[in-house]
Scaffold this motif. Structure first.
Motif, PDB file in Angstrom:
ATOM      1  N   GLN A   1      40.757  36.675  48.425  1.00  0.00           N
ATOM      2  CA  GLN A   1      40.527  37.315  49.720  1.00  0.00           C
ATOM      3  C   GLN A   1      40.654  38.786  48.820  1.00  0.00           C
ATOM      4  OE1 GLN A   1      44.107  35.905  50.879  1.00  0.00           O
ATOM      5  NE2 GLN A   1      43.912  33.409  50.484  1.00  0.00           N
ATOM      6  N   ALA A   2      40.553  39.429  48.054  1.00  0.00           N
ATOM      7  CA  ALA A   2      40.554  40.697  48.075  1.00  0.00           C
ATOM      8  C   ALA A   2      39.464  41.807  47.684  1.00  0.00           C
ATOM      9  CB  ALA A   2      40.997  40.622  46.476  1.00  0.00           C
ATOM     10  N   LEU A   3      38.276  41.323  48.061  1.00  0.00           N
ATOM     11  CA  LEU A   3      37.038  42.075  47.097  1.00  0.00           C
ATOM     12  C   LEU A   3      37.853  43.679  47.762  1.00  0.00           C
ATOM     13  CD1 LEU A   3      34.414  42.224  46.668  1.00  0.00           C
ATOM     14  CD2 LEU A   3      32.996  42.277  49.604  1.00  0.00           C
ATOM     15  N   ASP A   4      37.343  45.064  47.474  1.00  0.00           N
ATOM     16  CA  ASP A   4      37.652  45.975  47.466  1.00  0.00           C
ATOM     17  C   ASP A   4      38.691  46.471  47.779  1.00  0.00           C
ATOM     18  OD1 ASP A   4      35.850  48.111  48.273  1.00  0.00           O
ATOM     19  OD2 ASP A   4      36.439  48.217  50.136  1.00  0.00           O
ATOM     20  N   ALA A   5      39.575  45.758  47.256  1.00  0.00           N
ATOM     21  CA  ALA A   5      41.788  46.019  47.612  1.00  0.00           C
ATOM     22  C   ALA A   5      41.194  46.305  46.326  1.00  0.00           C
ATOM     23  CB  ALA A   5      42.076  44.870  47.959  1.00  0.00           C
ATOM     24  N   LYS A   6      42.648  47.219  45.761  1.00  0.00           N
ATOM     25  CA  LYS A   6      43.078  48.105  44.455  1.00  0.00           C
ATOM     26  C   LYS A   6      44.523  47.851  44.474  1.00  0.00           C
ATOM     27  CE  LYS A   6      39.374  51.499  44.806  1.00  0.00           C
ATOM     28  NZ  LYS A   6      39.089  53.750  45.405  1.00  0.00           N
ATOM     29  N   TYR A   7      44.298  47.903  43.662  1.00  0.00           N
ATOM     30  CA  TYR A   7      46.482  47.682  42.470  1.00  0.00           C
ATOM     31  C   TYR A   7      47.107  49.323  41.939  1.00  0.00           C
ATOM     32  CZ  TYR A   7      50.552  47.275  39.708  1.00  0.00           C
ATOM     33  OH  TYR A   7      51.809  47.524  38.991  1.00  0.00           O
ATOM     34  N   LYS A   8      47.352  50.260  42.733  1.00  0.00           N
ATOM     35  CA  LYS A   8      46.969  51.915  41.349  1.00  0.00           C
ATOM     36  C   LYS A   8      45.602  52.792  41.539  1.00  0.00           C
ATOM     37  CE  LYS A   8      52.110  50.818  40.286  1.00  0.00           C
ATOM     38  NZ  LYS A   8      53.008  50.910  38.901  1.00  0.00           N
ATOM     39  N   GLY A   9      44.741  52.459  42.843  1.00  0.00           N
ATOM     40  CA  GLY A   9      43.792  52.887  42.561  1.00  0.00           C
ATOM     41  C   GLY A   9      42.656  52.573  41.760  1.00  0.00           C
ATOM     42  N   ARG A  10      43.130  50.874  41.408  1.00  0.00           N
ATOM     43  CA  ARG A  10      42.079  49.979  40.139  1.00  0.00           C
ATOM     44  C   ARG A  10      41.967  49.123  40.880  1.00  0.00           C
ATOM     45  NH1 ARG A  10      44.260  48.603  34.549  1.00  0.00           N
ATOM     46  NH2 ARG A  10      42.708  47.745  34.187  1.00  0.00           N
ATOM     47  N   PRO A  11      40.282  49.083  40.901  1.00  0.00           N
ATOM     48  CA  PRO A  11      39.783  47.259  41.761  1.00  0.00           C
ATOM     49  C   PRO A  11      40.648  46.169  41.146  1.00  0.00           C
ATOM     50  CG  PRO A  11      38.218  48.988  41.198  1.00  0.00           C
ATOM     51  CD  PRO A  11      39.439  49.173  40.432  1.00  0.00           C
ATOM     52  N   LEU A  12      40.552  45.734  42.378  1.00  0.00           N
ATOM     53  CA  LEU A  12      41.271  44.088  42.139  1.00  0.00           C
ATOM     54  C   LEU A  12      40.714  42.985  41.790  1.00  0.00           C
ATOM     55  CD1 LEU A  12      43.507  43.124  45.247  1.00  0.00           C
ATOM     56  CD2 LEU A  12      44.224  44.617  43.200  1.00  0.00           C
ATOM     57  N   GLY A  13      40.491  42.382  40.386  1.00  0.00           N
ATOM     58  CA  GLY A  13      39.378  41.598  39.936  1.00  0.00           C
ATOM     59  C   GLY A  13      39.127  42.361  38.632  1.00  0.00           C
ATOM     60  N   SER A  14      39.792  43.504  38.778  1.00  0.00           N
ATOM     61  CA  SER A  14      38.901  44.535  37.255  1.00  0.00           C
ATOM     62  C   SER A  14      40.598  44.561  36.340  1.00  0.00           C
ATOM     63  CB  SER A  14      38.712  46.224  37.529  1.00  0.00           C
ATOM     64  OG  SER A  14      39.463  46.693  38.184  1.00  0.00           O
ATOM     65  N   LEU A  15      41.924  43.634  36.795  1.00  0.00           N
ATOM     66  CA  LEU A  15      42.946  43.948  35.596  1.00  0.00           C
ATOM     67  C   LEU A  15      43.419  42.516  34.856  1.00  0.00           C
ATOM     68  CD1 LEU A  15      44.833  45.284  39.024  1.00  0.00           C
ATOM     69  CD2 LEU A  15      44.393  46.224  37.511  1.00  0.00           C
ATOM     70  N   GLY A  16      43.101  41.606  35.449  1.00  0.00           N
ATOM     71  CA  GLY A  16      43.026  40.478  34.405  1.00  0.00           C
ATOM     72  C   GLY A  16      41.735  40.467  33.150  1.00  0.00           C
ATOM     73  N   ASN A  17      41.477  39.613  32.596  1.00  0.00           N
ATOM     74  CA  ASN A  17      40.819  39.076  31.333  1.00  0.00           C
ATOM     75  C   ASN A  17      40.033  37.909  32.690  1.00  0.00           C
ATOM     76  OD1 ASN A  17      43.561  38.105  30.000  1.00  0.00           O
ATOM     77  ND2 ASN A  17      42.677  38.830  28.733  1.00  0.00           N
ATOM     78  N   LEU A  18      39.738  37.895  33.686  1.00  0.00           N
ATOM     79  CA  LEU A  18      38.740  37.312  34.315  1.00  0.00           C
ATOM     80  C   LEU A  18      39.475  37.156  35.739  1.00  0.00           C
ATOM     81  CD1 LEU A  18      37.837  33.979  32.347  1.00  0.00           C
ATOM     82  CD2 LEU A  18      36.486  36.137  32.421  1.00  0.00           C
TER      83      LEU A  18
END
Length: 374
Positions: free
Chosen positions: A155-172
């Motif tokens: 459900q998180a396309l185009d959402a961010k955590y502290k300026g970083r896109p969700l989906g880019s934080l984990g290994n996968l």
């Protein structure tokens, strides 16, 4: 009846689908699939984005990449769709369910370490309603314990955590393009690969365990069966529809945020009066307007509100049934208590929410809710 959801077109969806046919390739990894993958990689900084037939398939690919074995444990919230658990259970893992934070309904990171054992292999945060989990602490724990992190970013396309896109934080990470999501293609998903160790193998697993993709790029003289895998590629017709939506992402997001903010503003007086609870967006997160929900004070009030809205010609729904209370889980695993999850799941109502919901329709919904509470 105002439906709960309604598919829509906004640009070149049908023209691109026709063009895909005229290009002579509508199976997997055609022109439009590649365009969608380039879009996701360029916009969000993933090392690789691979379109899949669903978010479920993306999660199943993640489980294969992580080499889940029977007896491994995977920590995830029980307040999620069954695919989040099934992907790892299919490989033999035991789901270890975490309770959720009462404000965000995301995995409660404060309770995470107590769930980790020698058998734990993966943590799966679910960014509910497109609002990020508290990722700093979660990633710190994962690093200290040498655990993989697979983001369920359905459900998180185009959402961010502290300026970083969700989906880019984990290994996968796994995304969904199901027709209820912000951008859609009916059924579809994507696996985001951020760990370089998984780049080559992810492509092989997606192509039935073969190096077929490398062969078509001219990097291999022939393609062979190299690994386990399955057919996770979507039709290029789905990708053609999706690309047209991705090209209009800004317009879609602006409209969804407008609808979300209207719901929130108009229902806030009822929340301030203690009659219901509205979604909470922490300072570290952005709101991608993934969905709009409210929490009634009691399960009985929830049942009555849903019935009232239906009588007014409005289709509102509840959401996840807690997985730790499911017949399958109770048949195979000991019973656990997750009081915050259980309480929230019994009180939650999702309101109609889609791109072409009109002002008049939204006004009808809001008036019906006000009438119920007054």
């Amino acid at each position: 009846m105002i439906p709960f959801n309604q598919p829509f077109t906004i640009g070149n969806e049908l023209a691109y689908m026709q063009d895909a046919v005229q290009r002579g390739k509508i199976s997997g990894d055609g022109f439009y699939t590649k365009q969608c993958q380039f879009f996701l990689q360029n916009r969000y900084g993933f090392k690789k984005a691979l379109l899949t037939t669903s978010c479920t398939d993306a999660l199943e690919m993640a489980a294969i990449l992580a080499e889940i074995q029977p007896g491994d444990e995977v920590i995830l919230p029980a307040f999620t769709f069954v695919s989040t658990a099934n992907a790892f259970v299919l490989r033999g893992a035991r789901p270890v369910f975490a309770d959720v934070d009462p404000l965000t309904l995301n995995l409660d990171v404060a309770k995470l370490e107590s769930l980790i054992s020698e058998k734990t292999k993966i943590i799966v945060p679910v960014h509910y309603a497109g609002i990020s989990c508290d990722m700093d602490q979660l990633l710190e724990i994962a690093k200290a314990k040498n655990l993989l992190v697979v983001e369920d970013a359905a459900q998180a396309l185009d959402a961010k955590y502290k300026g970083r896109p969700l989906g880019s934080l984990g290994n996968l990470a796994a995304f969904s393009f199901h027709e209820t999501k912000n951008v859609m293609c009916g059924e579809g998903g994507a696996l985001a690969v951020n760990d370089a160790n998984f780049l080559e193998r992810a492509e092989i697993i997606r192509e039935k365990g073969t190096n077929r993709a490398a062969f078509f790029r001219g990097e291999a003289a022939k393609y062979d069966w190299l690994d386990v895998g399955s057919s996770f590629l979507p039709s290029d017709l789905n990708a053609a529809y999706l690309l047209a939506q991705l090209e209009n992402l800004e317009t879609i997001q602006q409209q969804r945020l407008k609808l979300w903010n209207t719901y929130y503003k108009e229902l806030k007086p009822l929340a301030d009066a203690g009659k219901l609870q509205l979604p909470f967006v922490p300072d570290y997160a952005t709101n991608n307007a993934g969905l709009f929900y409210l929490l009634c004070r009691t399960p009985e009030k929830r049942t009555a509100l849903l019935a009232h809205l239906k009588a007014q010609g409005i289709m509102a729904v509840f959401h996840y049934l807690p997985l730790h209370e499911s017949p399958y889980y109770l048949k195979h695993y000991p019973k656990v208590s997750l009081p915050v999850t259980e309480n929230a799941a019994r009180r939650l109502v999702r309101l109609p929410f889609y791109f072409n919901l009109t002002e008049n329709q939204q006004s009808r919904i809001l008036e019906a809710i006000r009438k119920f509470y007054t």
